[in-house]
Design an enzyme around this catalytic site. Sequence first.
Site, PDB file in Angstrom:
ATOM      1  N   HIS A   1      12.765  -2.255  -0.743  1.00 40.13           N
ATOM      2  CA  HIS A   1      11.959  -1.763  -1.867  1.00 40.13           C
ATOM      3  C   HIS A   1      12.736  -0.662  -2.585  1.00 40.13           C
ATOM      4  O   HIS A   1      13.445   0.120  -1.947  1.00 40.13           O
ATOM      5  CB  HIS A   1      10.618  -1.226  -1.359  1.00 40.13           C
TER       6      HIS A   1
ATOM      7  N   GLU B   1      11.927   2.093  -3.699  1.00 46.66           N
ATOM      8  CA  GLU B   1      11.673   3.466  -3.212  1.00 46.66           C
ATOM      9  C   GLU B   1      12.483   3.748  -1.955  1.00 46.66           C
ATOM     10  O   GLU B   1      12.904   4.882  -1.723  1.00 46.66           O
ATOM     11  CB  GLU B   1      10.165   3.666  -2.991  1.00 46.66           C
TER      12      GLU B   1
ATOM     13  N   SER C   1       3.759  -2.814 -12.005  1.00 48.18           N
ATOM     14  CA  SER C   1       2.545  -2.629 -12.805  1.00 48.18           C
ATOM     15  C   SER C   1       1.809  -3.945 -13.076  1.00 48.18           C
ATOM     16  O   SER C   1       1.229  -4.130 -14.150  1.00 48.18           O
ATOM     17  CB  SER C   1       2.864  -1.898 -14.112  1.00 48.18           C
TER      18      SER C   1
ATOM     19  N   TRP D   1       0.816  -1.233   0.000  1.00 47.42           N
ATOM     20  CA  TRP D   1       0.000   0.000   0.000  1.00 47.42           C
ATOM     21  C   TRP D   1       0.841   1.271   0.000  1.00 47.42           C
ATOM     22  O   TRP D   1       0.308   2.363  -0.152  1.00 47.42           O
ATOM     23  CB  TRP D   1      -0.910   0.002   1.230  1.00 47.42           C
ATOM     24  N   LYS D   2       2.143   1.137   0.215  1.00 47.74           N
ATOM     25  CA  LYS D   2       3.023   2.318   0.301  1.00 47.74           C
ATOM     26  C   LYS D   2       2.432   3.309   1.323  1.00 47.74           C
ATOM     27  O   LYS D   2       1.872   2.892   2.330  1.00 47.74           O
ATOM     28  CB  LYS D   2       3.212   2.955  -1.074  1.00 47.74           C
TER      29      LYS D   2
ATOM     30  N   GLU E   1      11.680  -6.642  -8.927  1.00 45.68           N
ATOM     31  CA  GLU E   1      10.908  -5.454  -9.275  1.00 45.68           C
ATOM     32  C   GLU E   1      11.769  -4.521 -10.125  1.00 45.68           C
ATOM     33  O   GLU E   1      12.536  -3.710  -9.577  1.00 45.68           O
ATOM     34  CB  GLU E   1      10.488  -4.716  -8.016  1.00 45.68           C
TER      35      GLU E   1
ATOM     36  N   GLY F   1       1.603  -2.859  -6.199  1.00 45.37           N
ATOM     37  CA  GLY F   1       1.413  -1.543  -5.616  1.00 45.37           C
ATOM     38  C   GLY F   1       0.034  -1.005  -5.963  1.00 45.37           C
ATOM     39  O   GLY F   1      -0.964  -1.289  -5.293  1.00 45.37           O
ATOM     40  N   GLY F   2      -0.044  -0.229  -7.045  1.00 49.09           N
ATOM     41  CA  GLY F   2      -1.273   0.482  -7.415  1.00 49.09           C
ATOM     42  C   GLY F   2      -2.525  -0.377  -7.384  1.00 49.09           C
ATOM     43  O   GLY F   2      -3.546   0.021  -6.790  1.00 49.09           O
TER      44      GLY F   2
ATOM     45  N   GLY G   1       4.995   1.458 -10.786  1.00 51.52           N
ATOM     46  CA  GLY G   1       4.129   2.635 -10.795  1.00 51.52           C
ATOM     47  C   GLY G   1       4.116   3.376 -12.125  1.00 51.52           C
ATOM     48  O   GLY G   1       3.617   4.495 -12.214  1.00 51.52           O
TER      49      GLY G   1
END
Length: 254
Positions: free
Chosen positions: A97, A99, A214, A12-13, A169, A235-236, A175
Amino acid sequence: MADRRPYIAGNWKMNKTGFEAEDFVFALLPQISGADRAEVVICAPFTTIANVIDATRGSRIKGAAQNMHEAESGAFTGEISAGMLRDLDVRAVVLGHSERRQYFAETDETLREKLPVALANDLEPIFCVGETEAEREANETEAVLTRQVEIGLADVPADRLGNVVIAYEPVWAIGTGKVATTEIAQQACALIRRLVAKIDADAAERVRILYGGSMKPDNAAELLAQPDIDGGLIGGASLVADDFAKLVAAGDAA
Ligand code: PEP
């Protein structure tokens, strides 16, 4: 080949309040209760983990965190330890991750410390690796993945290696809506399995390797059909209960 249980994890970030997290779980649970082949994991922000865990108790969903500090305790303002996560009944944790590597200076060496600490606290590490677009264009993908996997797993005790979940990833696919082709994703996941096999052949058969970048309901089945892709880190599409339910169904069917 080992029958590895599919693993569908939503990341969910920095999204959702406690109320929104509960709403999501209550919308998701009835949609995924008809099967239980895939393991289902929700990686929530620290502030909503307790909501997720309470709302999913007795269900097939595991609550997970998105990061942890490698030390047991101490002067690390703003950080959370593995023991604190266990105290909340958290069962898994995302480590490395892209990010966190990109915005929070997470390094291969820090991950080398974090993985054994997570395992010692009975947290299943979801260890993320992946190349940037520039690295792929410079033909460095294999070297980058090799470095990340070899350093990150270097201090994992041999008898726990099979408990690590590894997420491939590619940074350029996260994303961005640019999903890796099944061929690229399979090749990278197969490379990761060979790297694990160099440490321990049995663990390599057991280790779950996920694709992330994605992944959506309309491309999941094809990715999950690849021999070395055992699940997804999403993610999204994990933010909307109906979409995540479809991804879980793809995991159940894989
Ligand atoms: C992720 O956050 O790990 C991820 C893969 O995001 P997305 O599915 O949105 O690309």
